[in-house]
Design a protein around this motif. Sequence first.
Motif, PDB file in Angstrom:
ATOM      1  N   LYS A  43      13.937  21.304 -12.957  1.00 17.27           N
ATOM      2  CA  LYS A  43      12.553  21.068 -13.356  1.00 17.27           C
ATOM      3  C   LYS A  43      11.866  20.222 -12.291  1.00 17.27           C
ATOM      4  O   LYS A  43      12.313  19.118 -11.988  1.00 17.27           O
ATOM      5  CB  LYS A  43      12.509  20.335 -14.701  1.00 17.27           C
ATOM      6  N   PRO A  44      10.790  20.717 -11.681  1.00 11.40           N
ATOM      7  CA  PRO A  44      10.115  19.954 -10.621  1.00 11.40           C
ATOM      8  C   PRO A  44       9.729  18.550 -11.082  1.00 11.40           C
ATOM      9  O   PRO A  44       9.140  18.376 -12.140  1.00 11.40           O
ATOM     10  CB  PRO A  44       8.864  20.805 -10.322  1.00 11.40           C
ATOM     11  N   GLY A  45      10.115  17.556 -10.274  1.00 13.31           N
ATOM     12  CA  GLY A  45       9.768  16.178 -10.587  1.00 13.31           C
ATOM     13  C   GLY A  45      10.792  15.464 -11.445  1.00 13.31           C
ATOM     14  O   GLY A  45      10.737  14.246 -11.607  1.00 13.31           O
ATOM     15  N   GLU A  46      11.743  16.213 -12.010  1.00 14.01           N
ATOM     16  CA  GLU A  46      12.762  15.584 -12.846  1.00 14.01           C
ATOM     17  C   GLU A  46      13.801  14.894 -11.972  1.00 14.01           C
ATOM     18  O   GLU A  46      14.233  15.434 -10.957  1.00 14.01           O
ATOM     19  CB  GLU A  46      13.436  16.643 -13.724  1.00 14.01           C
ATOM     20  N   ILE A  47      14.202  13.678 -12.360  1.00 10.09           N
ATOM     21  CA  ILE A  47      15.151  12.896 -11.558  1.00 10.09           C
ATOM     22  C   ILE A  47      16.533  13.548 -11.597  1.00 10.09           C
ATOM     23  O   ILE A  47      17.069  13.821 -12.681  1.00 10.09           O
ATOM     24  CB  ILE A  47      15.251  11.457 -12.095  1.00 10.09           C
ATOM     25  N   PRO A  48      17.157  13.823 -10.449  1.00 15.92           N
ATOM     26  CA  PRO A  48      18.493  14.429 -10.448  1.00 15.92           C
ATOM     27  C   PRO A  48      19.569  13.449 -10.911  1.00 15.92           C
ATOM     28  O   PRO A  48      19.459  12.245 -10.698  1.00 15.92           O
ATOM     29  CB  PRO A  48      18.703  14.816  -8.976  1.00 15.92           C
ATOM     30  N   ARG A  94       2.828   6.204 -15.075  1.00 10.53           N
ATOM     31  CA  ARG A  94       1.859   6.675 -14.095  1.00 10.53           C
ATOM     32  C   ARG A  94       2.391   7.969 -13.454  1.00 10.53           C
ATOM     33  O   ARG A  94       3.009   7.948 -12.385  1.00 10.53           O
ATOM     34  CB  ARG A  94       1.620   5.610 -13.025  1.00 10.53           C
ATOM     35  N   PRO A  95       2.160   9.114 -14.092  1.00 18.56           N
ATOM     36  CA  PRO A  95       2.732  10.384 -13.618  1.00 18.56           C
ATOM     37  C   PRO A  95       2.349  10.740 -12.187  1.00 18.56           C
ATOM     38  O   PRO A  95       3.062  11.519 -11.525  1.00 18.56           O
ATOM     39  CB  PRO A  95       2.168  11.413 -14.617  1.00 18.56           C
ATOM     40  N   GLU A  96       1.244  10.184 -11.686  1.00 18.64           N
ATOM     41  CA  GLU A  96       0.836  10.480 -10.313  1.00 18.64           C
ATOM     42  C   GLU A  96       1.829   9.951  -9.282  1.00 18.64           C
ATOM     43  O   GLU A  96       1.784  10.337  -8.102  1.00 18.64           O
ATOM     44  CB  GLU A  96      -0.560   9.905 -10.029  1.00 18.64           C
ATOM     45  N   LEU A  97       2.742   9.083  -9.705  1.00 15.28           N
ATOM     46  CA  LEU A  97       3.742   8.536  -8.783  1.00 15.28           C
ATOM     47  C   LEU A  97       4.896   9.498  -8.530  1.00 15.28           C
ATOM     48  O   LEU A  97       5.655   9.326  -7.577  1.00 15.28           O
ATOM     49  CB  LEU A  97       4.315   7.221  -9.334  1.00 15.28           C
ATOM     50  N   VAL A  98       5.049  10.515  -9.385  1.00 20.29           N
ATOM     51  CA  VAL A  98       6.203  11.416  -9.300  1.00 20.29           C
ATOM     52  C   VAL A  98       6.175  12.203  -7.990  1.00 20.29           C
ATOM     53  O   VAL A  98       5.177  12.844  -7.652  1.00 20.29           O
ATOM     54  CB  VAL A  98       6.219  12.390 -10.498  1.00 20.29           C
ATOM     55  N   LEU A 120      -0.467  16.146   0.241  1.00 22.78           N
ATOM     56  CA  LEU A 120      -0.867  16.866   1.442  1.00 22.78           C
ATOM     57  C   LEU A 120      -0.223  18.246   1.542  1.00 22.78           C
ATOM     58  O   LEU A 120      -0.466  18.973   2.495  1.00 22.78           O
ATOM     59  CB  LEU A 120      -0.505  16.035   2.683  1.00 22.78           C
ATOM     60  N   GLY A 121       0.622  18.578   0.554  1.00 19.80           N
ATOM     61  CA  GLY A 121       1.294  19.869   0.575  1.00 19.80           C
ATOM     62  C   GLY A 121       0.658  20.879  -0.366  1.00 19.80           C
ATOM     63  O   GLY A 121      -0.522  20.777  -0.712  1.00 19.80           O
ATOM     64  N   ASP A 122       1.461  21.836  -0.811  1.00 21.01           N
ATOM     65  CA  ASP A 122       0.955  22.918  -1.653  1.00 21.01           C
ATOM     66  C   ASP A 122       1.187  22.685  -3.140  1.00 21.01           C
ATOM     67  O   ASP A 122       0.783  23.506  -3.963  1.00 21.01           O
ATOM     68  CB  ASP A 122       1.627  24.239  -1.252  1.00 21.01           C
ATOM     69  N   ASP A 123       1.870  21.602  -3.499  1.00 23.69           N
ATOM     70  CA  ASP A 123       2.144  21.323  -4.907  1.00 23.69           C
ATOM     71  C   ASP A 123       2.164  19.804  -5.108  1.00 23.69           C
ATOM     72  O   ASP A 123       2.189  19.051  -4.137  1.00 23.69           O
ATOM     73  CB  ASP A 123       3.482  21.958  -5.328  1.00 23.69           C
ATOM     74  N   PRO A 124       2.160  19.321  -6.353  1.00 24.70           N
ATOM     75  CA  PRO A 124       2.080  17.883  -6.605  1.00 24.70           C
ATOM     76  C   PRO A 124       3.391  17.137  -6.486  1.00 24.70           C
ATOM     77  O   PRO A 124       3.408  15.914  -6.672  1.00 24.70           O
ATOM     78  CB  PRO A 124       1.551  17.825  -8.048  1.00 24.70           C
ATOM     79  N   VAL A 125       4.478  17.822  -6.161  1.00 21.71           N
ATOM     80  CA  VAL A 125       5.792  17.164  -6.136  1.00 21.71           C
ATOM     81  C   VAL A 125       6.345  17.011  -4.716  1.00 21.71           C
ATOM     82  O   VAL A 125       6.904  15.979  -4.355  1.00 21.71           O
ATOM     83  CB  VAL A 125       6.802  17.934  -7.023  1.00 21.71           C
ATOM     84  N   ALA A 149       0.837  -1.207   0.000  1.00 24.33           N
ATOM     85  CA  ALA A 149       0.000   0.000   0.000  1.00 24.33           C
ATOM     86  C   ALA A 149       0.867   1.251   0.000  1.00 24.33           C
ATOM     87  O   ALA A 149       2.037   1.219   0.394  1.00 24.33           O
ATOM     88  CB  ALA A 149      -0.932   0.003   1.218  1.00 24.33           C
ATOM     89  N   ASP A 150       0.277   2.360  -0.472  1.00 24.07           N
ATOM     90  CA  ASP A 150       0.926   3.671  -0.377  1.00 24.07           C
ATOM     91  C   ASP A 150       0.768   4.217   1.035  1.00 24.07           C
ATOM     92  O   ASP A 150      -0.122   3.804   1.780  1.00 24.07           O
ATOM     93  CB  ASP A 150       0.227   4.689  -1.291  1.00 24.07           C
ATOM     94  N   TRP A 151       1.583   5.215   1.345  1.00 23.57           N
ATOM     95  CA  TRP A 151       1.302   6.088   2.474  1.00 23.57           C
ATOM     96  C   TRP A 151       0.405   7.214   1.994  1.00 23.57           C
ATOM     97  O   TRP A 151       0.514   7.654   0.848  1.00 23.57           O
ATOM     98  CB  TRP A 151       2.590   6.663   3.060  1.00 23.57           C
ATOM     99  N   ARG A 152      -0.468   7.664   2.840  1.00 29.35           N
ATOM    100  CA  ARG A 152      -1.293   8.852   2.537  1.00 29.35           C
ATOM    101  C   ARG A 152      -0.380   9.989   2.069  1.00 29.35           C
ATOM    102  O   ARG A 152       0.661  10.272   2.667  1.00 29.35           O
ATOM    103  CB  ARG A 152      -2.025   9.269   3.821  1.00 29.35           C
ATOM    104  N   GLY A 153      -0.795  10.640   0.962  1.00 36.46           N
ATOM    105  CA  GLY A 153      -0.066  11.822   0.516  1.00 36.46           C
ATOM    106  C   GLY A 153       1.090  11.571  -0.420  1.00 36.46           C
ATOM    107  O   GLY A 153       1.841  12.494  -0.734  1.00 36.46           O
ATOM    108  N   GLN A 154       1.265  10.334  -0.877  1.00 33.02           N
ATOM    109  CA  GLN A 154       2.315  10.092  -1.851  1.00 33.02           C
ATOM    110  C   GLN A 154       1.897   8.984  -2.812  1.00 33.02           C
ATOM    111  O   GLN A 154       0.877   8.325  -2.607  1.00 33.02           O
ATOM    112  CB  GLN A 154       3.648   9.764  -1.189  1.00 33.02           C
ATOM    113  N   ALA A 155       2.694   8.813  -3.886  1.00 35.41           N
ATOM    114  CA  ALA A 155       2.376   7.873  -4.962  1.00 35.41           C
ATOM    115  C   ALA A 155       0.964   8.155  -5.475  1.00 35.41           C
ATOM    116  O   ALA A 155       0.632   9.309  -5.761  1.00 35.41           O
ATOM    117  CB  ALA A 155       2.552   6.431  -4.499  1.00 35.41           C
ATOM    118  N   GLY A 156       0.105   7.142  -5.538  1.00 32.56           N
ATOM    119  CA  GLY A 156      -1.232   7.342  -6.063  1.00 32.56           C
ATOM    120  C   GLY A 156      -2.271   7.630  -5.006  1.00 32.56           C
ATOM    121  O   GLY A 156      -3.472   7.415  -5.235  1.00 32.56           O
ATOM    122  N   SER A 157      -1.832   8.122  -3.840  1.00 31.37           N
ATOM    123  CA  SER A 157      -2.753   8.372  -2.722  1.00 31.37           C
ATOM    124  C   SER A 157      -2.826   9.849  -2.341  1.00 31.37           C
ATOM    125  O   SER A 157      -2.887  10.213  -1.173  1.00 31.37           O
ATOM    126  CB  SER A 157      -2.338   7.523  -1.516  1.00 31.37           C
TER     127      SER A 157
END
Length: 317
Positions: A187-192, A216-220, A85-90, A74-82
């Motif tokens: 770039k937000p969400g881009e892998i370093p 599945r972009p919601e995982l970013v 909880l913050g101010d942006d999607p990343v 399972a996911d934790w609340r607020g990450q992956a596809g769940s």
Amino acid sequence: MNHAKFDRRAIPAEATESRWVAGDGHEIRRIDWPGAGAKPRGSILFFPGRGDAYEKYLETLHGLHDAGWRVTGADWRGQAGSGRLGDDPVTGHIDDFNTWVQDLGAFWQEWVGETPGPHVLMGHSMGGHLVLRALADGAVAPDAMVLSAPMLGFFGNFLPNSWMHRLAKLILRLRGGTTPAWKWSEKPGEIPVGRINLLTHDKDRYEDELWWREERPELVMGPGSWGWVERSYASMRSLFAPGRLEAIKTPILLVGTSNDKLVDIRAIREAASRLPNAELLEFGREAHHEVLREVEAVRGKALSAIDEFLERNAPAK
């Protein structure tokens, strides 16, 4: 455990994805395997780390299914596809780790009621921290527990946790709780660049995660918030309070590596020494942080140790 070739970029036909609804209505993703064979070996519940998704662990979870276990991730609340909880999607944010512990406790009660024993709880990194915290808080009562590189301390701290916690509180007040605590990329969400060198020696397994993030972009997810950092220190300090670990009687296998550049192996060693019924499997330079997604020589050794530990401490009923 069956180590046959497995397609890590597909949800196995035997697995079912669904949603669990928390008491406040928040939806959390889950994935379930029935357990191969006529009679289930028992049941395993697995939670990944900060910024992780269960897709990264399909290979390991399916292997446990092949070994006869009824498996749930399972996911934790607020990450992956769940959700977030913050101010942006990343940025990964949480108000308090107790929110996650409460989710786990409620999920656990339902899950135990619908699955055969023995019941085993597993967690990686932050997931390892949270399942151990839930055990210490009395929110869960597994027959055995497996912690993969548990986040019990941060690598590279130059001051004691109490001082680092004070510093995190100060920065939180200055910058705000939902502000990213470290730079991710331009770039937000881009892998370093170079991230693989923190996680695994296995390039193919590392690239599986990148594939899933495209599919599945919601995982970013990128950095944690300052609120997450401050609450991390608070939760770690609570776990290491005098007598907390010593009161836990559950058999626990901790897996870690002295080569970890994300979590502190010294904290893992201390926990293993203070937990009354704990065992520690420690790797060296051959392993990075994601031991269960390492090259086969490392991963195979870890999985064999888990198999052997569970045979002794969570025997089939």
